[in-house]
Design a protein around this motif. Structure first.
Motif, mmCIF file in Angstrom:
data_model
loop_
_atom_site.group_PDB
_atom_site.id
_atom_site.type_symbol
_atom_site.label_atom_id
_atom_site.label_comp_id
_atom_site.label_asym_id
_atom_site.label_seq_id
_atom_site.Cartn_x
_atom_site.Cartn_y
_atom_site.Cartn_z
ATOM 1 N N GLU A 19 0.863 -1.184 0.000
ATOM 2 C CA GLU A 19 0.000 0.000 0.000
ATOM 3 C C GLU A 19 0.890 1.221 0.000
ATOM 4 N N GLU A 21 1.705 5.337 -0.762
ATOM 5 C CA GLU A 21 1.051 6.654 -0.804
ATOM 6 C C GLU A 21 0.927 7.071 -2.267
ATOM 7 N N ARG A 23 1.556 9.803 -3.715
ATOM 8 C CA ARG A 23 2.723 10.608 -4.143
ATOM 9 C C ARG A 23 3.888 9.689 -4.582
#
Lengths: 126, 154
Positions: A19, A21, A23
């Motif tokens: 998982e 982010e 970004r």
């Protein structure tokens, strides 16, 4: 289990448990895109070169071989010319030296031109 | 790569032109009027031969003229007296004379100093005796040439 199946399983396992982010995911995607483009450009260039492989090979050989061949030839020519010039100068100096000695010496010119004198000297020195 | 090649060619041409200029320097053809007054005085007996002389021969004579001052008076007289005769010989005769000079130079010093006396003695032989000696010399030279010839049977 084939290698492909094993690879897929690993990929799914990683994707499921990973998982990231958004970004970081965007940065990774950008990096992947750049790397893929760079690889594609290099491949296209290689294909273009190999498309005219004969010319490319000739050009490469021409670029590499010509100076390698020319250098020793040039060195050889320059060397031979220098030796020839030195030899000519040496011969000219020797002739000048001998002529001066013949012209200044006590023996007249006839003595050097008369083959009989030479033969007589040899005979009388035995 | 092309730049390297051009550089090499330029360097080589530089060497070649320098080499030629070294060889060309003493080869400058001097006309009779281009000689100095002193050189013309010394080489005066050669004036009529000068125009037909090759560059190397002219250079040789200029060299001899330059040495002239350093010679003893008797040597200077000999040069003046023999110059025209020497210049009038054929190249083959001059070369034969040079070869004889080299042969005589190889003689032992004690015999070399007596060469003038020997020449006088030789002059006292009869003409037929001298001619016989010349014929023998010609024959032995012909035999020598034949033995040196690559086509001669071994």
């Amino acid at each position: 289990m084939s290698e492909d199946n094993f690879g897929k399983k690993i990929r799914f396992a990683l994707n499921d448990s990973l998982e990231l982010e958004p970004r970081i995911a965007d940065r990774l995607e950008l990096a992947r895109t750049l790397a893929t483009e760079a690889h594609a450009t290099r491949w296209v260039t290689t294909v273009t070169h190999s498309g005219s492989s004969r010319e490319a090979t000739f050009s490469l050989l021409h670029d590499l071989t010509l100076p390698r061949l020319l250098l020793p030839i040039i060195v050889l020519i320059v060397g031979l010319m220098t030796i020839q010039s030195l030899k000519q100068v040496q011969t000219a100096e020797e002739i000048e030296e001998i002529d001066t000695a013949v012209l200044t010496g006590d023996l007249p010119l006839d003595a050097y031109m008369d083959a009989g004198f030479d033969a007589w000297l040899r005979r009388s020195s035995r | 790569m092309a730049k390297t090649l051009i550089t090499l060619v330029i360097i080589a041409l530089g060497f070649i032109s320098a080499d030629q200029s070294i060889a060309a320097a003493p080869k400058k053809q001097q006309s009779w009027l281009e000689l100095s007054i002193e050189e013309r005085q010394i080489l005066a007996p050669l004036e009529s031969h000068w125009a037909e002389m090759t560059t190397s021969r002219r250079n040789k004579w200029v060299g001899i003229a330059r040495k002239y001052k350093t010679l003893r008076p008797t040597e200077q007289e000999n040069v003046k007296a023999r110059m025209a005769e020497w210049a009038a010989l054929t190249p083959t005769d001059r070369q034969s004379a040079r070869n004889r000079f080299k042969d005589l130079e190889k003689m032992p010093p004690d015999k070399k100093v007596r060469l003038t006396d020997k020449w006088v003695e030789y002059q006292q032989l009869t003409e037929s005796e001298r001619e016989e000696l010349r014929a023998n010399a010609r024959n032995s030279r012909a035999v020598q040439k034949q033995s040196l010839s690559p086509t001669a049977p071994y």
